[in-house]
Design an enzyme around this catalytic site. Structure first.
Site, PDB file in Angstrom:
ATOM      1  N   LYS A  54       0.839  -1.205   0.000  1.00 11.72           N
ATOM      2  CA  LYS A  54       0.000   0.000   0.000  1.00 11.72           C
ATOM      3  C   LYS A  54       0.870   1.250   0.000  1.00 11.72           C
ATOM      4  CE  LYS A  54      -3.869  -2.279   2.230  1.00 11.72           C
ATOM      5  NZ  LYS A  54      -4.445  -2.774   3.476  1.00 11.72           N
ATOM      6  N   GLN A  98      -4.869  -1.402   9.633  1.00  8.98           N
ATOM      7  CA  GLN A  98      -4.778  -2.749   9.050  1.00  8.98           C
ATOM      8  C   GLN A  98      -5.410  -3.776   9.990  1.00  8.98           C
ATOM      9  OE1 GLN A  98      -3.430  -3.441   5.898  1.00  8.98           O
ATOM     10  NE2 GLN A  98      -4.210  -5.491   6.271  1.00  8.98           N
ATOM     11  N   ASP A 121     -11.297   2.850   4.132  1.00  7.76           N
ATOM     12  CA  ASP A 121     -11.697   1.444   4.057  1.00  7.76           C
ATOM     13  C   ASP A 121     -13.221   1.302   4.023  1.00  7.76           C
ATOM     14  OD1 ASP A 121      -9.875  -0.573   3.735  1.00  7.76           O
ATOM     15  OD2 ASP A 121      -9.369  -0.762   5.862  1.00  7.76           O
TER      16      ASP A 121
END
Ligand code: NDP
Length: 296
Positions: A54, A98, A121
Site C-alpha cells: 500500500k 490494518q 476502508d
C-alpha cells in the site's frame, strides 16, 4: 469455449493511472497532496506485506504515505490517541487501520474512532449506514473494485440477477448494497443457504466471497454469467504452493461469459480502490469536485 478473462491487474493499473492524473491536478491547481496514513499494530507477516505494498503504490501515484507501525502490545488508549492525531492532521486525507488487530484491541471501537470522512476502508458505522441508505459514502475497497469491473464489462447492471456468496461486513454485505444500488436483484447466500448450487445457477452475476478453495464448480454457473471471484486461498497442489479462488476456475471459465482469475482478478483492484478513495476523500475535504469513475 472459454469466457472472457477479466484482467484485474490491467484494470487496476488503469485506475492507478487515473488516480495519478488527479493527484497531479490537485497538486498543480490547488497545492494539495492527498495523504494516506496506514496504521499497523503487531507483526503479522501477511499484514506487513499488504502495508508495504500500500505504501509503495501510494507513493507511486504521487500521494503522501504515512506509515505508523506500533508494537503488538500497544494499548487501546495509545492507538486511539494516534487516530485522534491523524483525524486532526490536515495532511492526512485517508486513514486505514490494518486488520486484523491483536485480540486485546476492540476493532469496532478503533474503526469507529476514525473520522468517517477519512475512513478510506469504508468500515466506519456511518459509512456503512450511508451506503445502506444510498447516500454518498466511503465505499469498502474490495467491493468497489468488483463493482468497477462489472460496470466496465456490462455498462448497466440494471435488472440483472446477482448472487453474492458470503455475508461479511468487509465484502459480502457492502457488495450486495452496491449491486442493489445499481438496480440488480440481489440474493445474499451464506453457510446456511439451503440450496446453494441452485441459488448460484440463477445468477447473471455471481460474486464468491467465502474463503473456501474452489468450492464453486462450473456446473453451479449459469451459462454466460459473469463470475467475480473474491476468494484468496493458499493451497498445496502437486507439491507446490498455489493461490486459488473460491471458484473452480477451469470448469467455471468453460461456461461463464466472463470471469476474474485468481490471482490477477479482484486482488489488484483492492489497493487501486484504496488510492481512489483517498483522492476522493481529499477532494471532498477541500470542497472540490470528485474524480468521475473512481467512486460508486
Ligand atoms: P469471512 O470469513 O468474513 O466470510 C465468509 C463468508 O462465507 C461468511 O458469510 C460465511 O457464511 C460464508 N461461507 C462460509 N462457508 C460457506 C459455505 N460452505 N457455503 C456458503 N457460504 C459460506 O470472509 P471475507 O468476506 O473477509 O473474505 C472472503 C474471501 O475473500 C477470503 O478468501 C478472503 O481472503 C478474500 N478477500 C479478498 C480480498 C481481495 O482483495 N481480493 C479482500 C478481502 C477478502 P456465514 O456468515 O454463514 O458464516
Amino acid at each position: 469455449m472459454t469466457g472472457k478473462i477479466l484482467d484485474g491487474k490491467l484494470f487496476a493499473a488503469q485506475i492507478r493511472g487515473q488516480v495519478a492524473e488527479h493527484v497531479a491536478r490537485l497538486k498543480g491547481s490547488h497545492g494539495l497532496t492527498p495523504g494516506l496514513a496506514v496504521v499497523l499494530v503487531g507483526e503479522d507477516p501477511a499484514s506487513e506485506v499488504y502495508v508495504r505494498s500500500k505504501g509503495k503504490q501510494t507513493v507511486e501515484v504521487g500521494m503522501a504515505s504515512f506509515e505508523h507501525k506500533l508494537a503488538a502490545d500497544t494499548s487501546e488508549a495509545d492507538l486511539l490517541a494516534l487516530i485522534a492525531k491523524l483525524n486532526a492532521d490536515p495532511e492526512v486525507h485517508g486513514i486505514l487501520v490494518q486488520l486484523p488487530l491483536p485480540s486485546h484491541l476492540n476493532s469496532d471501537l478503533v474503526i469507529n474512532s476514525i473520522d468517517p470522512a477519512k475512513d478510506v476502508d469504508g468500515f466506519h458505522i456511518s459509512n456503512v449506514g450511508l451506503l445502506g441508505t444510498g447516500q454518498k459514502s466511503m465505499v469498502p475497497c474490495t467491493p468497489l473494485g468488483c463493482l468497477m469491473m462489472l460496470r466496465d464489462h456490462h455498462g448497466s447492471l440494471s435488472g440483472m440477477n446477482a448472487v453474492v456468496v458470503g455475508r461479511s461486513n468487509i465484502v459480502g454485505k457492502p457488495m450486495a448494497q452496491l449491486l442493489l444500488g445499481d438496480s440488480c436483484t440481489v440474493t445474499i447466500a451464506h453457510s446456511r443457504t439451503s440450496d446453494l448450487a441452485e441459488t448460484c445457477r440463477r445468477a447473471d452475476i455471481l460474486v464468491a466471497a467465502v474463503g473456501r478453495a474452489e468450492m464453486i464448480p462450473g456446473d453451479w454457473v449459469k451459462p454466460g454469467a459473469t463470475v467475480i471471484d473474491v476468494g484468496i486461498n493458499r493451497i498445496e497442489r502437486d507439491g507446490k504452493k498455489a493461490l486459488v479462488g473460491d471458484v473452480h476456475f477451469e470448469s467455471a471459465a468453460a461456461v461463464a461469459g466472463a470471469i476474474t482469475p485468481v490471482p490477477g482478478g479482484v486482488g489488484p483492484m483492492t489497493i487501486a480502490c484504496l488510492l481512489a478513495n483517498t483522492v476522493t476523500a481529499c477532494c471532498r475535504a477541500n470542497g472540490l469536485e470528485e474524480p468521475a469513475g473512481l467512486t460508486a
